[in-house]
Design a protein around this motif. Structure first.
Motif, short mmCIF file in Angstrom:
data_model
loop_
_atom_site.label_atom_id
_atom_site.label_comp_id
_atom_site.label_asym_id
_atom_site.label_seq_id
_atom_site.Cartn_x
_atom_site.Cartn_y
_atom_site.Cartn_z
N ASP A 8 -10.98 -6.12 2.42
CA ASP A 8 -11.53 -7.27 1.72
C ASP A 8 -13.03 -7.17 1.45
OD1 ASP A 8 -9.02 -8.48 1.57
OD2 ASP A 8 -9.22 -9.25 3.61
N ALA A 9 -13.68 -6.16 1.99
CA ALA A 9 -15.10 -5.96 1.74
C ALA A 9 -15.35 -5.32 0.37
CB ALA A 9 -15.72 -5.09 2.83
N TYR A 10 -14.30 -4.87 -0.29
CA TYR A 10 -14.41 -4.21 -1.59
C TYR A 10 -14.10 -5.19 -2.71
CZ TYR A 10 -14.47 0.01 1.22
OH TYR A 10 -14.81 0.96 2.14
N ASP A 11 -14.50 -4.84 -3.92
CA ASP A 11 -14.23 -5.68 -5.08
C ASP A 11 -12.85 -5.44 -5.67
OD1 ASP A 11 -16.75 -6.73 -4.79
OD2 ASP A 11 -17.64 -5.56 -6.43
N ALA A 12 -12.15 -4.40 -5.20
CA ALA A 12 -10.79 -4.11 -5.63
C ALA A 12 -10.13 -3.21 -4.61
CB ALA A 12 -10.77 -3.43 -7.00
N VAL A 13 -8.82 -3.35 -4.49
CA VAL A 13 -8.01 -2.48 -3.65
C VAL A 13 -6.96 -1.83 -4.53
CG1 VAL A 13 -6.48 -2.34 -1.65
CG2 VAL A 13 -8.34 -4.02 -1.67
N VAL A 14 -6.91 -0.50 -4.49
CA VAL A 14 -5.90 0.23 -5.25
C VAL A 14 -5.03 0.98 -4.25
CG1 VAL A 14 -5.46 2.00 -7.00
CG2 VAL A 14 -7.46 0.50 -7.22
N TYR A 15 -3.74 0.84 -4.41
CA TYR A 15 -2.78 1.49 -3.53
C TYR A 15 -2.05 2.61 -4.26
CZ TYR A 15 -3.05 -2.59 -0.40
OH TYR A 15 -3.47 -3.58 0.45
N GLY A 153 -17.47 2.72 -7.20
CA GLY A 153 -18.18 2.55 -5.93
C GLY A 153 -17.92 1.23 -5.25
N ARG A 154 -17.22 0.33 -5.90
CA ARG A 154 -16.92 -1.00 -5.34
C ARG A 154 -15.44 -1.16 -4.98
NH1 ARG A 154 -19.66 -2.80 -2.57
NH2 ARG A 154 -18.57 -4.78 -2.73
N ALA A 155 -14.69 -0.06 -5.02
CA ALA A 155 -13.25 -0.13 -4.78
C ALA A 155 -12.85 0.77 -3.62
CB ALA A 155 -12.50 0.30 -6.04
N VAL A 156 -11.67 0.54 -3.11
CA VAL A 156 -11.07 1.39 -2.08
C VAL A 156 -9.68 1.79 -2.55
CG1 VAL A 156 -10.19 -0.59 -0.73
CG2 VAL A 156 -10.55 1.64 0.39
N PHE A 157 -9.32 3.04 -2.28
CA PHE A 157 -7.99 3.56 -2.60
C PHE A 157 -7.27 3.82 -1.29
CE2 PHE A 157 -5.45 7.37 -4.34
CZ PHE A 157 -4.43 6.56 -4.82
N VAL A 158 -6.08 3.27 -1.16
CA VAL A 158 -5.28 3.41 0.05
C VAL A 158 -4.09 4.31 -0.28
CG1 VAL A 158 -3.98 2.23 1.84
CG2 VAL A 158 -5.95 1.09 0.76
N GLY A 159 -3.98 5.41 0.44
CA GLY A 159 -2.91 6.35 0.17
C GLY A 159 -2.38 7.01 1.42
N ASP A 160 -1.47 7.97 1.20
CA ASP A 160 -0.79 8.60 2.33
C ASP A 160 -0.86 10.12 2.33
OD1 ASP A 160 0.97 8.75 0.05
OD2 ASP A 160 2.59 9.26 1.43
#
Length: 186
Positions: A8-15, A153-160
């Protein structure tokens, strides 16, 4: 363990999709066999290639659309009966835009999101066939971020996978592995 910002500290979450939010029910060995058969029908030897190398070979041989159709058929079926993974429960909790960037075809991503009641919580979807390149090239992730109007720079990518990590690094996006999340088992 180092402290990392919450999602939630990012401006976007991408999975990522498969292995992150859901597990597609796809027999990848059967996909590879069907792909090799498609190449054989055109007199092209694809034996010994992994599926992703077959995509490159298909491009070189002018068989991209045919091979994409073979893979996508399996993925769409696998998406319809996919298993929801624990991280999917977080998708609806974000107060920032959410995207999905996947190595699977876009149609299968959308089917899986619908099957697990996640589609309404996702603002942008990019699959393997949505852009001209595929992960670990950064363009699919960057296209996802453009779709939700958030700077890398304002997003996070969540992967495996290592491929997901490399994609994030190349795009200048923070990365979190599925393994970094703790889930309770009832």
């Amino acid at each position: 363990m180092t402290d990392r910002p919450s999602l939630d500290a990012y401006d976007a979450v991408v999975y990522d999709l498969d292995g992150t939010l859901v597990r597609l029910d796809v027999d990848w060995n059967a996909v590879a066999r069907d792909a090799v058969a498609r190449f054989d029908a055109h007199g092209v030897d694809a034996a010994g290639y992994d599926l992703w190398a077959m995509l490159d070979l298909a491009d070189a041989e002018g068989l991209h659309d045919e091979l994409e159709a073979v893979i996508a058929d399996h993925e769409r079926e696998g998406a319809r009966v996919s298993a929801r993974l624990p991280l999917a429960d977080r998708v609806s909790s974000h107060e920032v835009p959410v995207g999905v960037c996947s190595l699977n075809c876009e149609a299968s991503v959308r089917l899986a999101l619908e099957a697990h009641d996640l589609a309404d919580w996702v603002d942008a979807v990019v699959g393997r066939d949505s852009v001209a390149t595929r992960k670990p090239d950064p363009e699919p992730l960057l296209t996802t971020l453009r779709g939700i109007d958030v700077a890398p720079g304002r997003a996070v990518f969540v992967g495996d996978s290592p491929r997901d990590r490399t994609t994030a690094e190349r795009a200048g996006v923070a990365y979190r592995s599925v393994e970094s999340f703790r889930f309770s088992v009832d």
